[in-house]
Design an enzyme around this catalytic site. Structure first.
Site, short mmCIF file in Angstrom:
data_model
loop_
_atom_site.label_atom_id
_atom_site.label_comp_id
_atom_site.label_asym_id
_atom_site.label_seq_id
_atom_site.Cartn_x
_atom_site.Cartn_y
_atom_site.Cartn_z
N CYS A 115 0.81 -1.22 0.00
CA CYS A 115 0.00 0.00 0.00
C CYS A 115 0.84 1.27 0.00
O CYS A 115 0.33 2.35 -0.26
CB CYS A 115 -0.95 0.00 1.19
SG CYS A 115 -2.13 -1.35 1.09
N HIS A 255 -3.75 7.27 2.36
CA HIS A 255 -4.05 5.93 1.84
C HIS A 255 -5.45 5.53 2.30
O HIS A 255 -5.82 5.77 3.45
CB HIS A 255 -3.01 4.94 2.38
CG HIS A 255 -3.31 3.52 2.04
ND1 HIS A 255 -3.62 3.11 0.76
CD2 HIS A 255 -3.37 2.40 2.82
CE1 HIS A 255 -3.85 1.81 0.76
NE2 HIS A 255 -3.71 1.35 2.00
N ASN A 285 -9.92 -0.38 -0.84
CA ASN A 285 -8.47 -0.26 -0.81
C ASN A 285 -7.89 -0.84 -2.10
O ASN A 285 -7.88 -2.06 -2.27
CB ASN A 285 -7.94 -1.00 0.42
CG ASN A 285 -6.44 -0.90 0.58
OD1 ASN A 285 -5.74 -0.41 -0.31
ND2 ASN A 285 -5.93 -1.38 1.70
O1 UT7 Z 1 -3.88 -1.16 3.42
C1 UT7 Z 1 -3.01 -2.07 4.00
C2 UT7 Z 1 -3.11 -2.06 5.45
N1 UT7 Z 1 -4.35 -2.62 5.87
C3 UT7 Z 1 -5.11 -1.96 6.72
O2 UT7 Z 1 -4.81 -0.84 7.06
C4 UT7 Z 1 -6.30 -2.67 7.27
C5 UT7 Z 1 -6.30 -2.54 8.77
N2 UT7 Z 1 -7.35 -3.31 9.44
C6 UT7 Z 1 -8.64 -2.96 9.33
O3 UT7 Z 1 -9.00 -2.07 8.59
C7 UT7 Z 1 -9.63 -3.64 10.26
O4 UT7 Z 1 -8.92 -4.39 11.20
C8 UT7 Z 1 -10.62 -4.56 9.53
C9 UT7 Z 1 -11.60 -3.74 8.71
C10 UT7 Z 1 -9.89 -5.57 8.65
C11 UT7 Z 1 -11.44 -5.33 10.56
O5 UT7 Z 1 -12.09 -4.41 11.44
P1 UT7 Z 1 -11.97 -4.56 13.02
O6 UT7 Z 1 -12.77 -3.49 13.60
O7 UT7 Z 1 -10.49 -4.60 13.35
O8 UT7 Z 1 -12.64 -5.93 13.27
P2 UT7 Z 1 -12.06 -7.21 14.04
O9 UT7 Z 1 -11.13 -7.96 13.14
O10 UT7 Z 1 -11.58 -6.78 15.37
O11 UT7 Z 1 -13.37 -8.03 14.24
C12 UT7 Z 1 -14.44 -7.58 15.08
C13 UT7 Z 1 -15.58 -8.56 14.95
C14 UT7 Z 1 -15.17 -10.00 15.11
O12 UT7 Z 1 -16.22 -10.69 15.73
P3 UT7 Z 1 -16.16 -11.04 17.30
O13 UT7 Z 1 -14.93 -11.87 17.48
O14 UT7 Z 1 -16.09 -9.70 17.98
O15 UT7 Z 1 -17.44 -11.76 17.51
C15 UT7 Z 1 -15.02 -10.48 13.69
O16 UT7 Z 1 -15.20 -11.87 13.56
O17 UT7 Z 1 -16.16 -8.44 13.64
C16 UT7 Z 1 -16.13 -9.72 13.02
N3 UT7 Z 1 -15.91 -9.52 11.58
C17 UT7 Z 1 -16.89 -9.29 10.72
N4 UT7 Z 1 -18.23 -9.20 10.88
C18 UT7 Z 1 -18.97 -8.93 9.79
C19 UT7 Z 1 -14.73 -9.49 10.92
N5 UT7 Z 1 -14.95 -9.24 9.62
C20 UT7 Z 1 -16.28 -9.12 9.47
C21 UT7 Z 1 -17.11 -8.84 8.37
N6 UT7 Z 1 -18.44 -8.75 8.57
N7 UT7 Z 1 -16.62 -8.65 7.13
#
Ligand code: UT7
Length: 328
Positions: A115, A255, A285
Site C-alpha cells: 500500500c 491511503h 483499498n
Molecule cells: O492497506 C493495508 C493495510 N491494511 C489496513 O490498514 C487494514 C487494517 N485493518 C482494518 O481495517 C480492520 O482491522 C478490519 C476492517 C480488517 C477489521 O475491522 P476490526 O474493527 O479490526 O474488526 P475485528 O477484526 O476486530 O473483528 C471484530 C468482529 C469480530 O467478531 P467477534 O470476534 O467480535 O465476535 C469479527 O469476527 O467483527 C467480526 N468480523 C466481521 N463481521 C462482519 C470481521 N470481519 C467481518 C465482516 N463482517 N466482514
C-alpha cells in the site's frame, strides 16, 4: 533555485464492474452496515474481463492523461510502476505498460511496497528528476487486488478493490513539487499481512493452492493498530519538520484502507475534515492505486501552491509521508 519534481498531470482508472457491500452479503457472512461502519467502504470496482491485468488498469489511467496533456509516449524517459499484483512474476508490469502505451524510449521497472508502493515510487521518480538527467518520469500505482483476494474470507474480501492512478513528473525550478519525504519499512511486520505462497519461499504447488495460500492473508486488528499509530506519526512529523500547521496544510491525501485510520491521522494533524480527501467509499483499498486515484478524483480542487501531505501505511510493513507543493 534547485530543481524539484513537480506533478504536472494525473490520471486514474477503475473498471466498470462494481462489487457492492450488498453483493458481498451474498458471498460471505457480513452486512452492508458492518462494512460501512468499520471501514467506510460502500463499493469497489473489479476487473473481471478475461485476459485483462494490472497493466490494463494502468494503461486506462495513463493514456487519457497523456492525451489531455498532449504528450507523445515516445517522450517518456522512465516508467515506475508500484504494484503487488503484477501481470507476471517477471517481466515487470512497467515493461508491459511501456509496450502497451508505445513508450519505446523509456526504461521501466516495478516497485513492490504494497500500500506504500506509490509513495516509494514517487520518491524514486522525484530523485530521477532532481538528478537533472530526466525530464519526464511516469509514476504509476496499480493493483488488480481481485486476483489475489479470497472471496470466501470476510476479513479481507470486503476491503480491497481494483484500480490504478498515475502522475507525470517534470522538473520545476520555482519551488513547486516534492519538497520532503519520510519513508519507513519494518520487515518484521510481514507475518501480519502477506500473500504467503507464489514466491521463492513457497513456490506454487497443488498443496499451496489447496491451502488457499495464494490469497492475501491479513491479521486485521494488528495491522490496524500499527497503521493508526505509524501513519498518524509520520504525517505529523513531516508536517512539523516543514513548519507546516493545521492551517497551512491545504490537503491530506491519505491511503484509503480504513476510514478510521484516515480519521485518526487527520485528528493527530489537527486538520479540519474539509481538508481530508476521501474516496474509500467508492473504491475500497486499491493498494498502490489509492493515492494517485485520490489525486485524480480531487485534482480540480487543487490550486497552484497548495500544500499537500500524502501518507500511507501498508504491507511489509511499509509507511511514510511526502510533502509536496501543487504545481498547477
Ligand atoms: O492497506 C493495508 C493495510 N491494511 C489496513 O490498514 C487494514 C487494517 N485493518 C482494518 O481495517 C480492520 O482491522 C478490519 C476492517 C480488517 C477489521 O475491522 P476490526 O474493527 O479490526 O474488526 P475485528 O477484526 O476486530 O473483528 C471484530 C468482529 C469480530 O467478531 P467477534 O470476534 O467480535 O465476535 C469479527 O469476527 O467483527 C467480526 N468480523 C466481521 N463481521 C462482519 C470481521 N470481519 C467481518 C465482516 N463482517 N466482514
Amino acid at each position: 533555485m534547485s530543481i524539484h519534481a513537480a506533478i504536472t498531470g494525473v490520471g486514474g482508472y477503475v473498471p466498470d464492474n462494481i462489487l457492492s457491500n450488498k453483493d458481498l452479503e451474498k458471498l460471505v457472512d457480513t452486512t452492508d452496515e458492518w462494512i460501512r461502519t468499520r471501514t467506510g467502504i460502500e463499493e469497489r470496482h473489479i476487473l473481471n474481463e478475461a485476459g485483462k491485468a494490472t497493466s490494463d488498469l494502468a494503461v486506462g489511467a495513463i493514456l487519457p492523461m497523456l492525451a489531455k496533456k498532449n504528450i507523445d509516449p515516445l517522450d517518456i524517459e522512465v516508467i515506475i510502476c508500484a504494484t503487488v499484483t503484477g501481470d507476471y512474476v517477471f517481466p515487470a508490469t512497467a515493461n508491459v505498460i511501456a509496450d502497451k502505451i508505445g513508450a519505446k524510449n523509456a526504461w521501466s521497472f516495478d516497485i513492490g511496497a504494497a500500500c506504500s508502493g506509490f509513495l516509494y515510487a514517487l520518491e524514486t521518480g522525484a530523485r530521477f528528476i532532481e538528478s537533472g538527467k530526466y525530464t519526464k518520469v511516469l509514476v504509476i500505482g496499480a493493483d488488480k487486488m481481485s486476483a489475489i483476494i479470497d472471496y470466501t474470507d470476510r476479513n479481507t474480501c470486503i476491503i480491497f478493490g481494483d484500480g490504478a492512478g498515475c502522475v507525470l513528473l517534470e522538473p520545476n525550478s520555482e519551488g513547486f513539487g516534492v519538497l520532503d519525504s519520510k519513508l519507513h519499512s519494518d520487515g518484521s511486520g510481514r507475518e501480519f499481512l502477506q500473500q504467503p505462497a507464489g514466491g521463492s519461499l513457497l513456490p506454487p504447488s497443488v498443496e499451496t493452492v489447496e491451502a488457499r495460500k495464494h490469497y492475501v492473508y491479513q491479521e486485521g486488528k494488528t495491522v490496524f493498530k500499527f497503521a493508526v499509530t505509524n501513519m498518524a506519526d509520520v504525517s505529523y512529523e513531516v508536517m512539523n519538520r516543514n513548519d507546516l500547521t493545521s492551517e497551512t496544510v491545504d490537503w491530506l491525501v491519505p491511503h484509503q484502507a480504513n476510514l478510521r485510520i484516515i480519521d485518526a491521522t487527520a485528528e493527530r494533524m489537527g486538520l479540519d475534515k474539509s481538508k481530508v480527501l476521501i474516496n474509500i467509499q467508492k473504491y475500497g483499498n486499491t493498494t498502490a492505486g489509492t493515492l494517485p486515484l485520490c489525486l485524480y478524483d480531487f485534482e480540480s480542487r487543487f490550486k497552484k501552491g497548495d500544500n499537500l501531505i500524502l501518507s500511507t501505511f501498508g504491507g511489509g510493513f511499509t509507511w511514510g509521508a511526502i510533502y509536496l507543493k501543487w504545481a498547477y
